[in-house]
Design a protein around this motif. Structure first.
Motif, PDB file in Angstrom:
ATOM      1  N   UNK A  38       0.856  -1.197   0.000  1.00 23.00           N
ATOM      2  CA  UNK A  38       0.000   0.000   0.000  1.00 23.00           C
ATOM      3  C   UNK A  38       0.889   1.243   0.000  1.00 23.00           C
ATOM      4  N   UNK A  39       0.289   2.379  -0.326  1.00 23.21           N
ATOM      5  CA  UNK A  39       1.013   3.644  -0.266  1.00 23.21           C
ATOM      6  C   UNK A  39       0.182   4.647   0.515  1.00 23.21           C
ATOM      7  N   UNK A  95      -3.924  11.433   9.484  1.00 21.51           N
ATOM      8  CA  UNK A  95      -4.538  10.352  10.271  1.00 21.51           C
ATOM      9  C   UNK A  95      -4.670   9.048   9.491  1.00 21.51           C
ATOM     10  N   UNK A  96      -4.292   7.974  10.129  1.00 24.41           N
ATOM     11  CA  UNK A  96      -4.538   6.626   9.594  1.00 24.41           C
ATOM     12  C   UNK A  96      -4.966   5.729  10.737  1.00 24.41           C
ATOM     13  N   UNK A  97      -5.831   4.762  10.448  1.00 23.78           N
ATOM     14  CA  UNK A  97      -6.121   3.748  11.461  1.00 23.78           C
ATOM     15  C   UNK A  97      -5.209   2.560  11.196  1.00 23.78           C
ATOM     16  N   UNK A  98      -4.447   2.182  12.212  1.00 20.34           N
ATOM     17  CA  UNK A  98      -3.661   0.953  12.116  1.00 20.34           C
ATOM     18  C   UNK A  98      -4.556  -0.182  12.574  1.00 20.34           C
ATOM     19  N   UNK A  99      -4.655  -1.213  11.764  1.00 18.90           N
ATOM     20  CA  UNK A  99      -5.537  -2.315  12.139  1.00 18.90           C
ATOM     21  C   UNK A  99      -4.941  -3.629  11.668  1.00 18.90           C
ATOM     22  N   UNK A 100      -5.274  -4.682  12.381  1.00 21.01           N
ATOM     23  CA  UNK A 100      -4.720  -5.977  12.002  1.00 21.01           C
ATOM     24  C   UNK A 100      -5.388  -7.111  12.735  1.00 21.01           C
ATOM     25  N   UNK A 150       7.482  -6.624  10.379  1.00 19.60           N
ATOM     26  CA  UNK A 150       7.753  -5.192  10.201  1.00 19.60           C
ATOM     27  C   UNK A 150       7.227  -4.709   8.852  1.00 19.60           C
ATOM     28  N   UNK A 151       6.605  -3.555   8.857  1.00 20.14           N
ATOM     29  CA  UNK A 151       6.275  -2.881   7.594  1.00 20.14           C
ATOM     30  C   UNK A 151       7.017  -1.551   7.583  1.00 20.14           C
ATOM     31  N   UNK A 211       7.931   8.560   0.867  1.00 18.92           N
ATOM     32  CA  UNK A 211       6.940   8.657  -0.207  1.00 18.92           C
ATOM     33  C   UNK A 211       5.605   8.039   0.201  1.00 18.92           C
ATOM     34  N   UNK A 212       5.583   7.368   1.344  1.00 13.40           N
ATOM     35  CA  UNK A 212       4.357   6.693   1.790  1.00 13.40           C
ATOM     36  C   UNK A 212       4.311   5.238   1.375  1.00 13.40           C
ATOM     37  N   UNK A 213       5.260   4.830   0.544  1.00 13.03           N
ATOM     38  CA  UNK A 213       5.285   3.460   0.046  1.00 13.03           C
ATOM     39  C   UNK A 213       5.628   2.479   1.175  1.00 13.03           C
ATOM     40  N   UNK A 214       4.902   1.363   1.241  1.00  8.88           N
ATOM     41  CA  UNK A 214       5.113   0.413   2.343  1.00  8.88           C
ATOM     42  C   UNK A 214       5.699  -0.896   1.817  1.00  8.88           C
ATOM     43  N   UNK A 215       6.787  -1.321   2.435  1.00  7.38           N
ATOM     44  CA  UNK A 215       7.457  -2.546   2.001  1.00  7.38           C
ATOM     45  C   UNK A 215       7.730  -3.470   3.187  1.00  7.38           C
ATOM     46  N   UNK A 216       8.007  -4.707   2.849  1.00  7.44           N
ATOM     47  CA  UNK A 216       8.320  -5.732   3.847  1.00  7.44           C
ATOM     48  C   UNK A 216       9.823  -5.703   4.083  1.00  7.44           C
ATOM     49  N   UNK A 217      10.221  -5.106   5.189  1.00  2.72           N
ATOM     50  CA  UNK A 217      11.648  -4.858   5.403  1.00  2.72           C
ATOM     51  C   UNK A 217      11.948  -4.977   6.885  1.00  2.72           C
TER      52      UNK A 217
END
Lengths: 204, 411
Positions: B298-299, B305-310, B397-398, B403-409
């Motif tokens: 996702x970006x 504001x963002x909701x973190x959810x999982x 970890x995300x 840039x807002x880009x989300x990666x698996x790192x």
């Protein structure tokens, strides 16, 4: 029982309402134990010793039609026998296409090497369960078609090819297969959370 | 036209989102011809016939991701966790793994034999089984190999690829203890062999204590018949135990005094250790969690504001706490758990968050009512050794770039 029931009802109603109206946040933490009970309730409701009489009792003949597994003490091993030469012949015709000429595995067919790693034949704890798997599940495209002699031969072939057994002319039958002690037998760590110790799981 | 669409927020959103087919939709006449002469409100808006069994809107593209080893006999699919909400997985998006294809079984023909160390061996039709008392329970089901590709280094791009081998359903069936009691257990009974009716007749040994605790012979999922790939018409459900033990297309249960050490329990689902030892009979899928939004692939659309959810789940019990870090593990904040919070079940967590626009790493850590806490990779390596594959429970970890880009790192 009654106490549980009241709690269950309370949980359901608060949660249904709260869930609809406010996203069910505050009520949650308080509701945990009730929630757990909500899952356990129905099983307790079933009378523990009730016999219902459904299903049909069966005897040995019907069971034999369904049951083909081999126990680790050798129970279930059939009569018959097969040697490495028979095993090799069947292997080349029916198995090599997926498992490779030298048991190295053909990736495109979904099979991996039987010489090392997770599928290492040497690492198996019991020759009985190898016989069981080959006869029940292989060849993957036509499982359940191997004869008992062919299966004994294939197991002999696999054990010799992977160096577990030395005799290149090995012949196996129920007794000789039962006598095999796999080299990795004692290398299994049993997760204590299983509730069992390694000794309790020994076959012989 | 402009006026009319402004009254239709849904439609407008579709157009703004640039859904490729919206223009085609307006001019398409095929469905209208097939279905009805009554137009939808507004020019060109069609109505559709949703049939006798509803399917997702053609705009809803949420799908499983399929993977096969070889010609398709061994394979499966991953749940799109990053596109789902709540705690229940729609049946059609539930992950699945099969070891010799998905058989097509007529329930009228299907039978279950229960025999071995019992007083009265019996064979049951589906009709017989469905007359016994029923239970319905929400439980997650997770493949032991969920995240196995992540063990050595991050590989999956999305939560579907990293964690998509877990799903959650409401399962209905007869408690296995009711059936075993019906037959009468002999004194030395300690184990069960469960055998499936797939081509290769997959088998696993199940400890009797589990069978007499909360195991279910399930035939319904989220209220309807099990899906074929979930074992239609009958599967074993051993809540909290690794997916492979929940044998599908169940045809036979044999009661014995020892485990069978079947192929799948002594090789594929056992864990070789660096010291040449093999960890086996590790049944539980332990305490674990993953942030599904925002998550890999996702970006973020700028600071704010963002909701973190999982999701959090544990095969050993009930989730009691989920903590979230938005500064790479520097500090942790407790997330809210959304009801219902049930044992051996997916639990949804949420936490409000304002992103300052700086590069960071977000992660979640779950705790269950046995006190188990989700480990880091380093901690998990210490317990299981660095070359495991099964039972990866480590913290995910995300990484969020500027840039807002989300990666698996996890560096």
């Amino acid at each position: 029982m009654t106490v549980h029931k009241t709690k269950l009802v309370k949980f359901v109603s608060t949660c249904a309402l709260a869930g609809l109206l406010i996203g069910c946040s505050e009520a949650d933490t308080g509701a945990e134990p009730e929630a757990a009970m909500a899952q356990e309730m129905p099983a307790e409701a079933a009378a523990p010793d009730m016999k219902y009489g459904f299903g049909t009792s069966v005897g040995a003949d019907i069971i034999a039609q369904y049951d083909g597994d081999i126990h680790i003490d050798g129970t279930g091993l059939p009569s018959g026998s097969g040697n490495v030469a028979l095993g090799r012949e069947i292997y080349e015709i029916q198995c090599a296409i997926c498992h490779g000429e030298n048991l190295e595995g053909v990736r495109e067919m979904g099979a991996q090497t039987m010489h090392e790693g997770r599928r290492d034949i040497k690492k198996l704890p019991y020759a009985e369960s190898l016989f069981d798997f080959v006869r029940r599940s292989m060849p993957l495209t036509d499982p359940g078609t191997l004869s008992n002699d062919e299966t004994y031969g294939l197991v002999a072939f696999l054990l010799v090819e992977t160096g577990v057994m030395e005799d290149p002319e090995l012949t196996l039958d129920a007794d000789s297969l039962k006598a095999i002690n796999m080299p990795n037998r004692d290398k299994f760590i049993i997760d204590p959370a299983s509730g069992f110790t390694a000794e309790e799981l020994e076959g012989k | 036209m402009a006026d009319k669409t402004s009254l239709k927020p849904t439609r407008r959103r579709f157009i703004q989102a640039g859904v490729a087919s919206s223009a085609a939709l307006l001019s398409s006449t095929t469905m209208a011809q097939e279905t009805t002469l009554i137009p939808g409100r507004g020019p060109g808006r069609r109505v559709i016939d949703t049939g006798y069994y509803g399917v997702p809107s053609e705009f809803a593209k949420t799908q499983r991701m399929k993977g096969n080893r070889g010609p398709g006999l061994v394979g499966g699919s991953l749940t799109p966790l990053h596109e789902l909400e709540g705690m229940v997985t729609p049946a059609g998006l539930h992950f699945e793994v099969h070891h010799s294809g998905v058989p097509d079984i007529d329930p009228a023909e299907h039978k279950l034999l229960v025999h071995g160390l019992v007083d009265d061996a019996k064979i049951f039709t589906m009709e017989d089984l469905m007359r016994f008392p029923k239970v319905s329970r929400f439980h997650f089901l997770e493949c032991a190999g969920n995240g196995m590709g992540e063990w050595m280094s991050p590989r999956g791009q999305t939560a579907q690829q990293t964690h998509g081998l877990t799903s959650c359903s409401q399962w209905t069936g007869v408690p296995l203890k009711v059936i075993l009691n019906e037959l009468g257990l002999r004194g030395d009974a300690k184990w069960l062999l469960a055998e499936g009716d797939d081509g290769a007749r997959m088998t696993r040994s199940i400890p009797l204590w589990k069978a007499m605790d909360d195991a279910i012979l399930a035939y319904k999922q989220n209220g309807e018949w099990l899906r074929a790939e979930q074992g239609f018409p009958l599967r074993l459900l051993v809540p909290g135990f690794e997916g492979n033990m929940n044998v599908k297309w169940l045809r036979r249960l044999e009661v014995g005094d020892k485990p069978w050490w079947t192929h799948h329990e002594n090789t594929e689902y056992a864990d070789p250790r660096p010291d040449d030892m093999i960890r086996a009979f590790s049944f539980y899928m332990e305490c674990r969690s993953v942030i599904t939004s925002p998550s890999g692939g996702m970006t973020l659309d700028g600071p704010g504001y963002y909701e973190i959810s999982g999701l959090a789940w544990s095969g050993t019990g009930t989730i009691t706490k989920v903590e979230v870090s938005t500064d790479n593990g520097g500090s942790w904040q407790e997330a809210q758990l959304e009801a219902p919070v049930l044992p051996r079940c997916h639990t949804r967590f949420r936490m409000p968050w304002t992103w300052d626009g700086k590069e960071t790493i977000i992660m979640s850590r779950s705790t269950d009512d046995t006190g188990a806490v989700q480990p880091t990779y380093e901690e998990m390596y210490k317990i299981q050794g660095p070359i495991g594959m099964m039972h990866n429970t480590a913290i995910q970890n995300w990484k969020i770039a500027q840039t807002g880009e989300i990666t698996n790192d996890r560096s």
